[in-house]
Design a protein around this motif. Structure first.
Motif, PDB file in Angstrom:
ATOM      1  N   SER A 514      26.089   6.867  18.104  1.00  0.00           N
ATOM      2  CA  SER A 514      25.029   6.823  17.036  1.00  0.00           C
ATOM      3  C   SER A 514      25.318   7.453  15.766  1.00  0.00           C
ATOM      4  O   SER A 514      24.762   7.338  14.847  1.00  0.00           O
ATOM      5  CB  SER A 514      23.573   7.215  17.710  1.00  0.00           C
ATOM      6  N   ILE A 515      26.500   8.075  16.072  1.00  0.00           N
ATOM      7  CA  ILE A 515      26.886   9.238  14.837  1.00  0.00           C
ATOM      8  C   ILE A 515      27.085   8.472  13.642  1.00  0.00           C
ATOM      9  O   ILE A 515      26.549   8.653  12.381  1.00  0.00           O
ATOM     10  CB  ILE A 515      28.038  10.085  15.116  1.00  0.00           C
ATOM     11  N   VAL A 516      27.853   7.370  13.615  1.00  0.00           N
ATOM     12  CA  VAL A 516      28.362   6.614  12.455  1.00  0.00           C
ATOM     13  C   VAL A 516      27.002   5.979  11.590  1.00  0.00           C
ATOM     14  O   VAL A 516      26.920   6.070  10.493  1.00  0.00           O
ATOM     15  CB  VAL A 516      29.467   5.543  12.646  1.00  0.00           C
ATOM     16  N   PRO A 517      26.322   5.084  12.365  1.00  0.00           N
ATOM     17  CA  PRO A 517      25.028   4.589  11.563  1.00  0.00           C
ATOM     18  C   PRO A 517      24.361   5.716  11.080  1.00  0.00           C
ATOM     19  O   PRO A 517      23.863   5.771   9.875  1.00  0.00           O
ATOM     20  CB  PRO A 517      24.216   4.087  12.943  1.00  0.00           C
ATOM     21  N   LEU A 518      24.062   7.013  11.664  1.00  0.00           N
ATOM     22  CA  LEU A 518      23.370   7.895  11.153  1.00  0.00           C
ATOM     23  C   LEU A 518      23.957   8.577   9.865  1.00  0.00           C
ATOM     24  O   LEU A 518      23.203   8.944   8.715  1.00  0.00           O
ATOM     25  CB  LEU A 518      22.988   9.282  12.231  1.00  0.00           C
ATOM     26  N   LEU A 519      25.329   8.554   9.847  1.00  0.00           N
ATOM     27  CA  LEU A 519      25.950   9.392   8.564  1.00  0.00           C
ATOM     28  C   LEU A 519      25.879   8.046   7.530  1.00  0.00           C
ATOM     29  O   LEU A 519      25.518   8.591   6.473  1.00  0.00           O
ATOM     30  CB  LEU A 519      27.335   9.561   9.143  1.00  0.00           C
ATOM     31  N   VAL A 520      26.101   6.972   7.874  1.00  0.00           N
ATOM     32  CA  VAL A 520      25.951   5.916   6.842  1.00  0.00           C
ATOM     33  C   VAL A 520      24.511   6.007   5.924  1.00  0.00           C
ATOM     34  O   VAL A 520      24.348   5.751   4.935  1.00  0.00           O
ATOM     35  CB  VAL A 520      26.123   4.601   7.387  1.00  0.00           C
ATOM     36  N   GLY A 521      23.500   6.322   7.039  1.00  0.00           N
ATOM     37  CA  GLY A 521      22.190   6.399   6.440  1.00  0.00           C
ATOM     38  C   GLY A 521      22.134   7.298   5.335  1.00  0.00           C
ATOM     39  O   GLY A 521      21.044   7.223   4.414  1.00  0.00           O
ATOM     40  N   PHE A 522      23.034   8.360   5.041  1.00  0.00           N
ATOM     41  CA  PHE A 522      22.973   9.331   3.701  1.00  0.00           C
ATOM     42  C   PHE A 522      23.184   8.467   2.746  1.00  0.00           C
ATOM     43  O   PHE A 522      22.937   8.875   1.735  1.00  0.00           O
ATOM     44  CB  PHE A 522      23.755  10.419   3.721  1.00  0.00           C
ATOM     45  N   GLY A 523      24.132   7.483   2.874  1.00  0.00           N
ATOM     46  CA  GLY A 523      24.358   6.521   1.607  1.00  0.00           C
ATOM     47  C   GLY A 523      23.371   5.579   1.449  1.00  0.00           C
ATOM     48  O   GLY A 523      22.544   5.665   0.508  1.00  0.00           O
ATOM     49  N   CYS A 524      23.118   4.779   2.416  1.00  0.00           N
ATOM     50  CA  CYS A 524      21.822   3.842   2.033  1.00  0.00           C
ATOM     51  C   CYS A 524      21.467   3.250   3.589  1.00  0.00           C
ATOM     52  O   CYS A 524      22.223   2.948   4.335  1.00  0.00           O
ATOM     53  CB  CYS A 524      22.465   2.594   1.421  1.00  0.00           C
ATOM     54  N   SER A 525      20.063   3.332   3.823  1.00  0.00           N
ATOM     55  CA  SER A 525      19.420   2.915   5.103  1.00  0.00           C
ATOM     56  C   SER A 525      19.978   1.466   5.724  1.00  0.00           C
ATOM     57  O   SER A 525      19.939   1.213   6.493  1.00  0.00           O
ATOM     58  CB  SER A 525      18.037   3.010   5.136  1.00  0.00           C
ATOM     59  N   VAL A 526      20.153   0.511   4.539  1.00  0.00           N
ATOM     60  CA  VAL A 526      20.320  -0.850   4.957  1.00  0.00           C
ATOM     61  C   VAL A 526      21.523  -1.125   5.795  1.00  0.00           C
ATOM     62  O   VAL A 526      21.521  -1.538   6.523  1.00  0.00           O
ATOM     63  CB  VAL A 526      20.264  -1.843   3.676  1.00  0.00           C
ATOM     64  N   PRO A 527      22.514  -0.874   5.133  1.00  0.00           N
ATOM     65  CA  PRO A 527      23.898  -0.863   5.970  1.00  0.00           C
ATOM     66  C   PRO A 527      23.884  -0.205   6.970  1.00  0.00           C
ATOM     67  O   PRO A 527      24.661  -0.519   8.297  1.00  0.00           O
ATOM     68  CB  PRO A 527      25.004  -0.546   4.915  1.00  0.00           C
ATOM     69  N   ALA A 528      23.280   0.863   6.991  1.00  0.00           N
ATOM     70  CA  ALA A 528      23.277   1.994   8.345  1.00  0.00           C
ATOM     71  C   ALA A 528      22.411   1.222   9.451  1.00  0.00           C
ATOM     72  O   ALA A 528      23.099   1.200  10.469  1.00  0.00           O
ATOM     73  CB  ALA A 528      22.516   3.126   7.936  1.00  0.00           C
ATOM     74  N   ILE A 529      21.405   0.407   9.176  1.00  0.00           N
ATOM     75  CA  ILE A 529      20.611  -0.026  10.153  1.00  0.00           C
ATOM     76  C   ILE A 529      21.288  -1.422  10.726  1.00  0.00           C
ATOM     77  O   ILE A 529      21.509  -1.449  11.695  1.00  0.00           O
ATOM     78  CB  ILE A 529      19.139  -0.557   9.588  1.00  0.00           C
ATOM     79  N   MET A 530      22.090  -1.879   9.749  1.00  0.00           N
ATOM     80  CA  MET A 530      22.855  -3.140  10.251  1.00  0.00           C
ATOM     81  C   MET A 530      23.945  -2.693  10.961  1.00  0.00           C
ATOM     82  O   MET A 530      24.595  -3.297  11.904  1.00  0.00           O
ATOM     83  CB  MET A 530      23.315  -3.896   8.868  1.00  0.00           C
ATOM     84  N   SER A 531      24.464  -1.514  10.608  1.00  0.00           N
ATOM     85  CA  SER A 531      25.687  -0.936  11.609  1.00  0.00           C
ATOM     86  C   SER A 531      25.374  -0.735  12.814  1.00  0.00           C
ATOM     87  O   SER A 531      26.201  -0.465  13.817  1.00  0.00           O
ATOM     88  CB  SER A 531      26.537  -0.195  10.853  1.00  0.00           C
TER      89      SER A 531
END
Ligand code: GDP
Ligand code: MG
Length: 746
Positions: A514-531
């Protein structure tokens, strides 16, 4: 002793595998069976999980899971001699040539008319995606299996319009314990594909054939695609294809999906067996002479006993019998076996357990591995050294090394975010914004020259263009981010990240993945959720998605920055830092609470394969970028488009549907109605609540709305205290994510 008591580099022999239910089955499916040798390779930088080598591949286990496995110290490992030292090149027997397989077939069925469907099945990292893209090109679409959110892709084979391939999830077994495995076997049993294409990683052949054994029992026409033959041959290894065909009694085709070698041959064989419905010639893999033949007799007894049930329910008999022995309740129910018969069957199984001195699940797993070992010793000439393995070990010394792992991980993630959000993504985003801007301008000029009604003009220009436009500008960011993420995933680094971070995330009930989606969340939730699609379990996926919005995304930054400039000029870094921290703390608290309530249970066991590092295939990466862009546009566009129009109407009309200034609009009225709710929080001003409402569309517009409504920052400054301001900022951090993110969550 227990498995976790081994020291680095030591080898032990498995004596007993404890644990129950899914976890134990998973152990067995991954090859952790009694009598098998296992070596401790290394610990993750934080001391948990542990990396082992077994059956010639790398496996991760948590310390707690390793404690469930009892071992004894093995003597110095003797390298098994290859039977044949000569390195014969694997031949590629062409269709209809001297492949032994085709001589073995006596009766040819009537050819199947009409459309052919292939199920593509294989382990994770066996090259399924690569092969699927080779087979179908870009004519494919993604969907979910009915009733469950496990993704599948379908596509037609290039040059064969009547042949469809469906990409089953990457699985290791056909046990009923994970959605993916259940979905795969249900698909094959109920939807009855014309044939199965089983893709196998030839560099890791023992582990991969375990699934093959089970697929064969399903009695569906099947071809075996031996992938990564380029690596096997490049290292001087070889596989005796004809001998393997003879032993398995299905066509075996050596291919290299990445280099597009052998794929045409594979297609021809696959279509042939599907058209003529040539079922596997052999389903029986229990050896009469093995350990007194206890399991052999047990299985065949049960097969006789359930023959009628198998016919009535349409479940292939050999598959049914082994699943009964494994105590698979779903199959036992579907077979509709009477209580009395079940008692008899139980007695047969118990007798087998006693004779075989292994419990039922382990006995079945053991039978499969005995056959696989025999098959491999007769057909596989292993290379002396594998360049890829050596290379992987070297890379791993640094990338997962005790002291270097974490700094490198931080560096990698930072550079990805920097490049995505500040350099490349931002560059394309600017271009796109300008393009949309100039298009909007032209449109406005055009509409003015045509004397179109003001309201309509404003709807098109202020509403649709600015709303949808701002969302469109997400696309470059998403595409670039997914470019990097798919590099991480395809290269094999992603599984290492999960390996390193597992200990931390486990504390809040998630697994390392789960770490990668959570980190991507600092950029933008949309791609984070998709990842989060890369996460293996539904529970982990949902929980991660729920936590992502707590990570301060880059659209919240303008809000922070705007207020900090106005209110906390001297300590701006401290305030912004505190907000980021507040988000993380909230996420942890929510995780801890939901771990005990909504998302009860444990994160998935961390029995995971660590594949060799590989050069990612360009085609995969491009395909994924395109898929994600399309996916985002399709899914988010409809909701965002509607949201934009609704907010625009609320902002420009009053309740009698007269067009008015924003200050008299329905939005302003609604905002002044809800404003008192915010009074206790310190920002009861209707202009604040208007800004929050418009922030739902896109977080940045909190700032633009405030500037419009207040006119100048001095007035704003005068209207609230610093404490009220911090309260407002915290609220901006924690309240609903923007409409695009909500759409993605949905
Ligand atoms: P999946 O997890 O089964 O979908 O596997 P992928 O298609 O993502 O492939 C995993 C990795 O193996 C990727 O880095 C691919 O580039 C690589 N790969 C796939 N097929 C081959 C092949 O035939 N030869 C080599 N050398 N690498 C391959
Ligand atoms: Mg894949």
């Amino acid at each position: 002793m227990l498995l976790n008591e081994l020291k680095i580099g030591e080898t032990g022999k498995i004596v007993k595998v404890e644990g129950n239910g899914p976890l134990r089955q998973h152990f067995l499916d991954m090859g952790l069976i009694p009598e098998c040798e296992i070596t401790l390779v290394k610990y993750a930088p934080l001391g948990d999980p542990i990396e082992f080598r077994i059956h010639g591949y790398e496996l991760t286990l948590r310390v707690d899971e390793a404690k469930l496995i009892e071992i004894e110290k093995a003597e110095e490992k003797k390298e098994k001699e290859n039977k044949e030292k000569t390195n014969r090149n694997a031949r590629h027997p062409g269709f209809g040539e001297d492949g032994i397989y085709h001589e073995l077939q006596e009766v040819k069925n009537e050819p199947l008319e009409g459309k052919i469907t292939f199920a593509l099945a294989g382990n994770q990292n066996s090259g399924k995606t690569t092969l699927f893209n080779q087979l179908t090109g870009s004519n494919q679409h993604v969907g979910n299996f009915p009733g469950v959110t496990v993704e599948h892709k379908r596509g037609t084979i290039i040059g064969h319009e009547d042949c469809e391939v469906i990409d089953l999830p990457g699985i290791y077994s056909l046990s009923p314990y994970s959605d993916e495995e259940l979905v795969s076997r249900k698909y094959i049993l109920n939807e009855k594909p014309s044939a199965i294409i089983n893709i196998v990683d030839a560099t890791n052949i023992e582990r991969n054939l375990y699934l093959t054994m089970q697929l064969l029992e399903l009695d569906v026409p099947m071809v075996l695609a031996l992938n990564m033959m380029d690596e096997v041959q490049g290292n001087g290894g070889s596989i005796l294809i004809n001998k393997m065909e003879e032993m398995l009694q299905i066509p075996v085709i050596p291919i290299s999906a990445a280099k597009n070698e052998g794929v045409q041959e594979l297609i021809e064989h696959a279509i042939h067996i599907a058209r003529y419905q040539e079922r596997p010639g052999r389903k029986d893999f229990c050896d009469k002479n093995d350990h007194g033949g206890a399991l052999h007799r047990c299985l065949h007894t049960i097969m006789h006993m359930i023959e009628d049930h198998s016919q009535a329910s349409g479940i292939p008999i050999r598959f049914a019998a082994s699943k009964i022995v494994e105590n698979d309740h779903l199959i036992i129910e579907d077979l509709n076996i009477h209580e009395k018969e079940m008692t008899a069957i139980e007695a047969v199984i118990e007798q087998m357990e006693e004779e075989r001195k292994l419990d039922r699940s382990a006995a079945i797993a053991d039978m499969r591995y005995i056959f696989i070992n025999d098959l491999c010793s007769k057909t596989v000439i292993k290379p002396e050294v594998s360049k890829e393995r050596l290379r992987s070990e070297k890379i791993d010394q640094i990338l997962t090394g005790k002291y270097t792992a974490i700094p490198i991980f931080v560096l990698v993630m930072m550079s990805i975010f920097y490049l995505t959000f500040n350099v490349i993504g931002a560059f394309f985003q600017n271009i796109l914004e300008e393009l949309i801007g100039s298009l909007a301008q032209r449109c406005e000029i055009l509409l003015t020259s045509m004397n179109v009604n003001d309201a309509l003009k404003s709807l098109v220009c202020d509403g649709i263009f600015s709303g949808v436009g701002s969302v469109l500008s997400f696309v470059p960011i998403i595409v670039i981010l997914f470019f990097f993420l798919s590099l991480l995933e395809d290269s094999g680094y992603m599984t290492r990240i999960a390996f390193m971070m597992d200990k931390l995330l486990r504390k809040i009930g998630l697994s390392g993945r789960s770490i990668v989606p959570l980190l991507v969340g600092f950029g933008c939730s949309v791609p984070a959720i998709m990842s989060t699609r890369t996460l293996p379990s539904k529970r982990d996926r949902k929980m991660t998605i729920m936590l992502i919005p707590f990570m301060s995304c880059s659209a919240k930054m303008p809000i922070y920055y705007f207020f900090v400039q106005t209110f906390f000029k001297e300590i701006s870094w401290l305030i912004i830092g505190a907000l980021y921290f507040l988000g993380i703390i909230s996420a942890i608290i929510v995780a801890l609470i939901s771990k005990r309530t909504v998302f009860k249970g444990e994160a998935v066991p961390f029995v995971m394969e660590l594949p060799n590092y590989r050069m990612p295939a360009a085609k995969n990466v491009l395909q994924l970028m395109w898929d994600k862009a399309k996916d985002f546009l399709q899914r988010a566009f409809t909701i965002i488009f509607m949201g934009t129009v609704i907010i625009w109407i609320l902002e420009h009309f009053d309740f009698r549907l007269n067009m008015v200034e924003p200050t008299q609009s329905m939005l302003a009225l609604m905002a002044s109605l809800i404003a008192p709710i915010f009074k206790p929080l310190g920002f009861g001003d209707w202009r604040m609540s208007t800004a929050l409402l418009s922030g739902f569309l896109a977080k940045e517009s909190v700032v633009s709305t405030l500037t419009v409504l207040f006119g100048s920052t001095d007035i704003l400054r005068a209207s609230m205290t610093t404490a009220e301001c911090f309260s407002f900022l915290s609220f901006c951090l924690l309240y609903t994510p923007c409409v695009a993110a909500v759409a993605a969550v949905r």
